[in-house]
Design a protein around this motif. Structure first.
Motif, short mmCIF file in Angstrom:
data_model
loop_
_atom_site.label_atom_id
_atom_site.label_comp_id
_atom_site.label_asym_id
_atom_site.label_seq_id
_atom_site.Cartn_x
_atom_site.Cartn_y
_atom_site.Cartn_z
N GLU A 168 11.13 20.56 2.67
CA GLU A 168 11.25 20.30 1.37
C GLU A 168 11.08 21.99 1.00
O GLU A 168 12.62 22.63 0.95
CB GLU A 168 10.89 19.20 0.74
N LEU A 169 9.95 21.78 1.52
CA LEU A 169 9.95 23.68 0.69
C LEU A 169 10.63 24.82 1.93
O LEU A 169 10.66 25.27 1.54
CB LEU A 169 7.96 23.71 1.20
N LEU A 170 10.40 24.49 3.30
CA LEU A 170 11.43 24.66 4.52
C LEU A 170 12.68 25.05 3.95
O LEU A 170 13.75 25.97 3.60
CB LEU A 170 11.11 24.49 5.72
N ALA A 171 13.36 23.56 3.58
CA ALA A 171 14.89 23.99 3.72
C ALA A 171 14.92 24.67 2.05
O ALA A 171 15.75 25.25 1.51
CB ALA A 171 14.66 22.66 3.15
N LEU A 172 14.16 24.69 0.64
CA LEU A 172 14.05 25.52 -0.32
C LEU A 172 14.21 26.44 -0.20
O LEU A 172 14.76 27.32 -0.95
CB LEU A 172 13.25 25.10 -1.37
N ARG A 173 13.49 27.54 1.05
CA ARG A 173 12.93 28.49 1.00
C ARG A 173 14.22 29.42 1.64
O ARG A 173 14.60 30.20 2.02
CB ARG A 173 11.70 28.84 2.00
N THR A 174 14.42 28.57 2.59
CA THR A 174 15.84 29.06 3.53
C THR A 174 17.40 28.72 3.29
O THR A 174 18.31 28.76 3.91
CB THR A 174 15.64 28.52 5.42
N GLY A 175 17.42 27.43 2.05
CA GLY A 175 19.17 27.05 1.79
C GLY A 175 19.69 26.28 2.10
O GLY A 175 21.94 26.05 2.57
N THR A 176 18.79 25.50 3.47
CA THR A 176 19.45 24.61 4.54
C THR A 176 19.42 23.51 4.24
O THR A 176 18.42 23.39 3.23
CB THR A 176 19.12 24.78 5.56
N GLN A 177 20.01 22.19 4.97
CA GLN A 177 20.46 20.59 4.94
C GLN A 177 18.84 20.89 5.62
O GLN A 177 19.79 20.39 6.82
CB GLN A 177 20.92 21.05 4.44
N LEU A 178 18.09 19.90 5.56
CA LEU A 178 17.57 19.27 6.80
C LEU A 178 17.27 17.59 6.30
O LEU A 178 16.93 17.40 5.04
CB LEU A 178 15.92 19.60 6.69
N THR A 179 17.55 17.04 7.56
CA THR A 179 17.26 15.16 7.30
C THR A 179 15.75 15.05 7.43
O THR A 179 15.66 14.70 8.39
CB THR A 179 18.16 14.92 7.89
N HIS A 180 15.55 14.94 5.77
CA HIS A 180 13.91 13.49 6.32
C HIS A 180 14.19 12.23 6.88
O HIS A 180 14.92 12.07 6.13
CB HIS A 180 13.45 13.88 4.95
N VAL A 181 13.33 12.10 7.75
CA VAL A 181 12.87 10.65 8.18
C VAL A 181 11.63 10.20 7.76
O VAL A 181 10.74 10.61 8.67
CB VAL A 181 13.45 10.40 9.85
N PRO A 182 11.13 9.15 6.65
CA PRO A 182 10.04 8.96 6.38
C PRO A 182 9.59 7.83 7.79
O PRO A 182 10.21 6.86 8.29
CB PRO A 182 10.40 8.41 5.27
N TYR A 183 8.61 7.86 7.39
CA TYR A 183 8.00 7.22 8.42
C TYR A 183 6.08 6.29 7.80
O TYR A 183 6.46 6.44 7.20
CB TYR A 183 7.64 7.29 10.23
N LYS A 184 6.44 5.31 8.35
CA LYS A 184 5.16 4.02 7.88
C LYS A 184 3.60 4.54 8.22
O LYS A 184 2.41 4.92 7.78
CB LYS A 184 4.85 2.79 8.41
N GLY A 185 3.20 6.16 9.50
CA GLY A 185 2.50 6.95 9.52
C GLY A 185 3.03 7.80 10.53
O GLY A 185 4.41 7.80 10.63
N ASN A 186 2.28 9.16 10.40
CA ASN A 186 2.44 9.68 11.41
C ASN A 186 2.14 9.59 12.65
O ASN A 186 3.02 10.46 13.33
CB ASN A 186 1.25 11.46 10.80
N ALA A 187 1.71 9.02 13.08
CA ALA A 187 1.08 8.48 14.57
C ALA A 187 3.10 8.46 14.94
O ALA A 187 3.60 8.70 16.27
CB ALA A 187 0.60 7.44 15.24
N GLN A 188 3.96 7.41 14.30
CA GLN A 188 5.33 7.20 14.29
C GLN A 188 6.50 8.68 14.58
O GLN A 188 6.82 8.69 15.52
CB GLN A 188 5.73 6.08 14.04
N ALA A 189 5.55 9.25 13.08
CA ALA A 189 6.66 10.19 13.62
C ALA A 189 6.46 11.38 15.03
O ALA A 189 7.43 11.71 15.36
CB ALA A 189 6.23 10.92 11.93
N LEU A 190 5.13 11.39 15.46
CA LEU A 190 4.86 12.69 16.10
C LEU A 190 5.79 11.52 17.15
O LEU A 190 6.27 12.78 18.25
CB LEU A 190 3.45 12.22 16.44
#
Length: 323
Positions: A168-190
């Protein structure tokens, strides 16, 4: 006269009781509450540090896991415990400085309901993309996001997680729209980044480093104020020109508010002694990827205040809400 003498003795005993309690502390086992499941990062830190602290204190420290409600159940349990030094909290950034900004109401006040003892560790994140990614720099990622808003995706361990806030901070600092995909843990995202299902992620340096070194991931920067010891050649986001881009998470030890300052001092000293132990350093820093802090109670209090302000501003600007 006898009644007055008796009353005087009672008052003297009452006044002396706290002094004696602090002087012979600990005289019974200490409960160390971890508001997460067993086996996670906070749980590992708690067990490693508690074992060494117990030697210094010449007592027993029993680690208890009380997970639930994004860490708030265990955190609230300690907030409402007796301030006698026998119920402590090993907590992370989420329940203390993110949740109060993310949720409309939390059952505790992170600044009023706790007596900070010491920030124990700090860790940061690395911005990584899969090996097969066409993006060879952050600029490439952002160019793709500007060309097709929302098409660039990133995963995290869940709403309000460090990786989510970094995105979210990267999107705010650069004025871009990035799509966040939440997972139930870091391992699944990785796993999905490694498989190419996500464009990128901000992964903890400890879990990202092996994949970076093996070539399965490409890394562009880290989110801390300084470079990561495990990735010394990787610049910080600030070095790349992203001003005030700092996302770190802490793990720290706290007691209920009102705990005797002498008990706090005793516990702080035990933390300092613990992190000097080579075995603790090996498990938390060398293998765990953490920066060891072991700061003073006053420094930890300032850290809580600063992080609360920083995350409140970020969560407000990014319009992040818990559903």
């Amino acid at each position: 006269m006898k009644n007055i003498a008796r009353l005087t003795l009672v008052l003297a005993a009452a006044l002396a009781a706290p002094l004696a309690g602090a002087a012979d502390y600990p005289s019974q086992p200490i409960r160390l509450i971890v508001p997460y499941v067993a086996g996670g990062a906070a749980d590992i830190t708690a067990r490693v540090v508690a074992a060494r602290m117990a030697k210094t204190l010449q007592g027993t420290i029993v680690v208890e896991n009380k997970p639930g409600a994004n860490g708030m159940i265990g955190t609230d349990f300690v907030a409402k415990a007796a301030p006698d030094g026998y119920t402590l909290l090993l907590d992370a950034s989420g329940p203390l400085v993110v949740n109060p900004s993310l949720y409309k109401k939390t059952p505790y006040d992170p600044l009023k309901d706790f007596a900070p003892i010491s920030q124990i560790t700090s860790y940061q994140y690395a911005l990584v993309v899969p090996r097969q990614s066409p993006a060879h720099s952050i600029d490439d990622l952002l160019a793709a996001a500007r060309k097709k808003p929302g098409a660039v995706t990133y995963g995290s361990a869940g709403l309000g997680a460090g990786g989510h806030l970094a995105g979210e901070l990267l999107a705010l600092r650069t004025g871009t729209q990035l799509t966040h995909v939440p997972y139930k843990g870091n391992a699944q995202a990785l796993t999905d980044v490694l498989g190419g299902q996500l464009s990128f992620t901000f992964d903890t340096t400890v879990t990202a480093t092996p994949h970076i070194q093996s070539g399965k991931l490409r890394a562009y920067a880290v989110t801390g104020p300084r470079r990561a010891s495990s990735l010394p050649d990787l610049p910080t986001m600030q070095e790349l020109g992203y001003k005030d881009f700092v996302i770190t998470q802490f793990q720290g030890l706290l007691a209920p508010a009102g705990t005797d300052p002498r008990i706090i001092a005793t516990l702080h000293d035990a933390v300092v002694q613990a992190v000097k132990d080579p075995e603790v350093v090996r498990k938390l820093a060398t293998e765990g990827g953490n920066e060891i802090i072991a700061g003073t109670p006053e420094e930890f209090t300032r850290q809580l205040r600063d992080d609360l302000q920083r995350y409140r501003q970020l969560i407000s600007e990014a319009h992040i809400t818990a559903e």
